[in-house]
Design a protein around this motif. Structure first.
Motif, PDB file in Angstrom:
ATOM      1  N   ALA A  26      -3.327  -6.627   8.198  1.00  0.00           N
ATOM      2  CA  ALA A  26      -2.983  -7.630   9.201  1.00  0.00           C
ATOM      3  C   ALA A  26      -2.859  -9.013   8.574  1.00  0.00           C
ATOM      4  O   ALA A  26      -1.897  -9.737   8.842  1.00  0.00           O
ATOM      5  N   ARG A  27      -3.807  -9.399   7.741  1.00  0.00           N
ATOM      6  CA  ARG A  27      -3.792 -10.741   7.146  1.00  0.00           C
ATOM      7  C   ARG A  27      -2.631 -10.925   6.170  1.00  0.00           C
ATOM      8  O   ARG A  27      -2.007 -11.973   6.120  1.00  0.00           O
ATOM      9  N   LEU A  28      -2.337  -9.891   5.405  1.00  0.00           N
ATOM     10  CA  LEU A  28      -1.262  -9.988   4.412  1.00  0.00           C
ATOM     11  C   LEU A  28       0.104  -9.634   4.995  1.00  0.00           C
ATOM     12  O   LEU A  28       1.109  -9.750   4.303  1.00  0.00           O
ATOM     13  N   VAL A  29       0.118  -9.203   6.251  1.00  0.00           N
ATOM     14  CA  VAL A  29       1.347  -8.735   6.901  1.00  0.00           C
ATOM     15  C   VAL A  29       2.023  -7.736   5.954  1.00  0.00           C
ATOM     16  O   VAL A  29       3.164  -7.892   5.537  1.00  0.00           O
ATOM     17  N   SER A  30       1.266  -6.720   5.612  1.00  0.00           N
ATOM     18  CA  SER A  30       1.694  -5.738   4.626  1.00  0.00           C
ATOM     19  C   SER A  30       1.460  -4.326   5.146  1.00  0.00           C
ATOM     20  O   SER A  30       0.638  -4.105   6.033  1.00  0.00           O
ATOM     21  N   SER A  31       2.139  -3.388   4.558  1.00  0.00           N
ATOM     22  CA  SER A  31       1.901  -1.971   4.859  1.00  0.00           C
ATOM     23  C   SER A  31       0.751  -1.421   4.029  1.00  0.00           C
ATOM     24  O   SER A  31       0.282  -0.319   4.282  1.00  0.00           O
ATOM     25  N   TYR A  32       0.303  -2.185   3.026  1.00  0.00           N
ATOM     26  CA  TYR A  32      -0.655  -1.676   2.051  1.00  0.00           C
ATOM     27  C   TYR A  32      -2.008  -2.374   2.135  1.00  0.00           C
ATOM     28  O   TYR A  32      -2.081  -3.590   2.289  1.00  0.00           O
ATOM     29  N   CYS A  33      -3.078  -1.575   1.981  1.00  0.00           N
ATOM     30  CA  CYS A  33      -4.432  -2.146   2.015  1.00  0.00           C
ATOM     31  C   CYS A  33      -5.158  -2.004   0.676  1.00  0.00           C
ATOM     32  O   CYS A  33      -6.221  -2.593   0.500  1.00  0.00           O
ATOM     33  N   PHE A 110      -5.393  -5.948  -6.074  1.00  0.00           N
ATOM     34  CA  PHE A 110      -4.038  -6.384  -6.372  1.00  0.00           C
ATOM     35  C   PHE A 110      -3.997  -7.290  -7.603  1.00  0.00           C
ATOM     36  O   PHE A 110      -3.033  -7.274  -8.357  1.00  0.00           O
ATOM     37  N   GLU A 111      -5.054  -8.086  -7.831  1.00  0.00           N
ATOM     38  CA  GLU A 111      -5.135  -8.895  -9.055  1.00  0.00           C
ATOM     39  C   GLU A 111      -5.160  -7.993 -10.285  1.00  0.00           C
ATOM     40  O   GLU A 111      -4.488  -8.257 -11.278  1.00  0.00           O
ATOM     41  N   TRP A 112      -5.995  -6.950 -10.220  1.00  0.00           N
ATOM     42  CA  TRP A 112      -6.110  -6.030 -11.352  1.00  0.00           C
ATOM     43  C   TRP A 112      -4.756  -5.385 -11.676  1.00  0.00           C
ATOM     44  O   TRP A 112      -4.346  -5.309 -12.830  1.00  0.00           O
ATOM     45  N   ALA A 113      -4.052  -4.926 -10.651  1.00  0.00           N
ATOM     46  CA  ALA A 113      -2.757  -4.287 -10.875  1.00  0.00           C
ATOM     47  C   ALA A 113      -1.772  -5.263 -11.513  1.00  0.00           C
ATOM     48  O   ALA A 113      -1.051  -4.905 -12.453  1.00  0.00           O
ATOM     49  N   LEU A 114      -1.738  -6.504 -11.049  1.00  0.00           N
ATOM     50  CA  LEU A 114      -0.825  -7.490 -11.621  1.00  0.00           C
ATOM     51  C   LEU A 114      -1.175  -7.773 -13.080  1.00  0.00           C
ATOM     52  O   LEU A 114      -0.281  -7.883 -13.921  1.00  0.00           O
ATOM     53  N   ARG A 125      -2.390 -16.299  -5.241  1.00  0.00           N
ATOM     54  CA  ARG A 125      -2.643 -15.157  -4.365  1.00  0.00           C
ATOM     55  C   ARG A 125      -1.765 -13.982  -4.797  1.00  0.00           C
ATOM     56  O   ARG A 125      -0.576 -14.153  -5.022  1.00  0.00           O
ATOM     57  N   VAL A 126      -2.358 -12.813  -4.892  1.00  0.00           N
ATOM     58  CA  VAL A 126      -1.602 -11.622  -5.272  1.00  0.00           C
ATOM     59  C   VAL A 126      -1.581 -10.667  -4.086  1.00  0.00           C
ATOM     60  O   VAL A 126      -2.630 -10.266  -3.589  1.00  0.00           O
ATOM     61  N   THR A 127      -0.388 -10.342  -3.645  1.00  0.00           N
ATOM     62  CA  THR A 127      -0.199  -9.451  -2.509  1.00  0.00           C
ATOM     63  C   THR A 127       0.513  -8.179  -2.981  1.00  0.00           C
ATOM     64  O   THR A 127       1.103  -8.153  -4.064  1.00  0.00           O
ATOM     65  N   PRO A 128       0.499  -7.142  -2.159  1.00  0.00           N
ATOM     66  CA  PRO A 128       1.238  -5.931  -2.527  1.00  0.00           C
ATOM     67  C   PRO A 128       2.729  -6.201  -2.739  1.00  0.00           C
ATOM     68  O   PRO A 128       3.349  -5.639  -3.640  1.00  0.00           O
TER      69      PRO A 128
END
Length: 146
Positions: A26-33, A110-114, A125-128
């Motif tokens: 909800a906060r990131l307006v994303s499909s991914y958590c 998401f930071e780790w993946a980036l 900020r790192v988002t999906p």
């Protein structure tokens, strides 16, 4: 190496994990958590309970994006360097406050993946969706989010 993004809580999730998944989406307006990096059959990710960890990987309920094998060794070296790092609760404040806090010794998923994908420590900020933009380059045939 693959970028792995999950749309739903883990099968073993408790009610708090399920609430966190909903709040993140909800906060990131994303499909991914949640997200991580997969090398071979191992998922390298961060969790609130375990920090930076690895676990066997079951691709069910994950969306996978192939990043190619060229980055495998670099990602594994980063994991060895940072293994056991705590979860980055401080940087998550950037999603609810107007300024960025950062702790280079800790990561959220998401930071780790980036970091694994780029080799650069996240500065914002790192988002999906930011991960997807890094993973899938835009071309005329694949305009990515246009």
């Amino acid at each position: 190496m693959m970028l792995a993004l999950r749309r739903t809580p883990a099968a073993s999730a408790n009610w708090l994990d399920k609430l966190a998944c909903w709040a993140i989406k909800a906060r990131l307006v994303s499909s991914y958590c949640h997200g991580g990096i997969v090398v071979g059959n191992t998922l390298y990710h961060t969790t609130a309970n375990s920090g930076l960890c690895r676990s066997s990987f079951d691709p069910v309920k994950w969306d996978l994006f192939d990043l190619g094998p060229a980055q495998d060794a670099a990602a594994l070296a980063l994991f060895d360097k940072h293994q056991g790092a705590a979860y980055d609760w401080i940087s998550l404040l950037a999603f609810v406050l107007p300024w960025r806090f950062s702790d280079a010794r800790r990561f959220y998923c998401f930071e780790w993946a980036l970091l694994c994908m780029t080799g650069v420590y996240p500065q914002g900020r790192v988002t999906p969706e930011a991960l997807l933009l890094s993973a899938v380059p835009a071309t005329p045939e694949n305009p990515v989010f246009s």
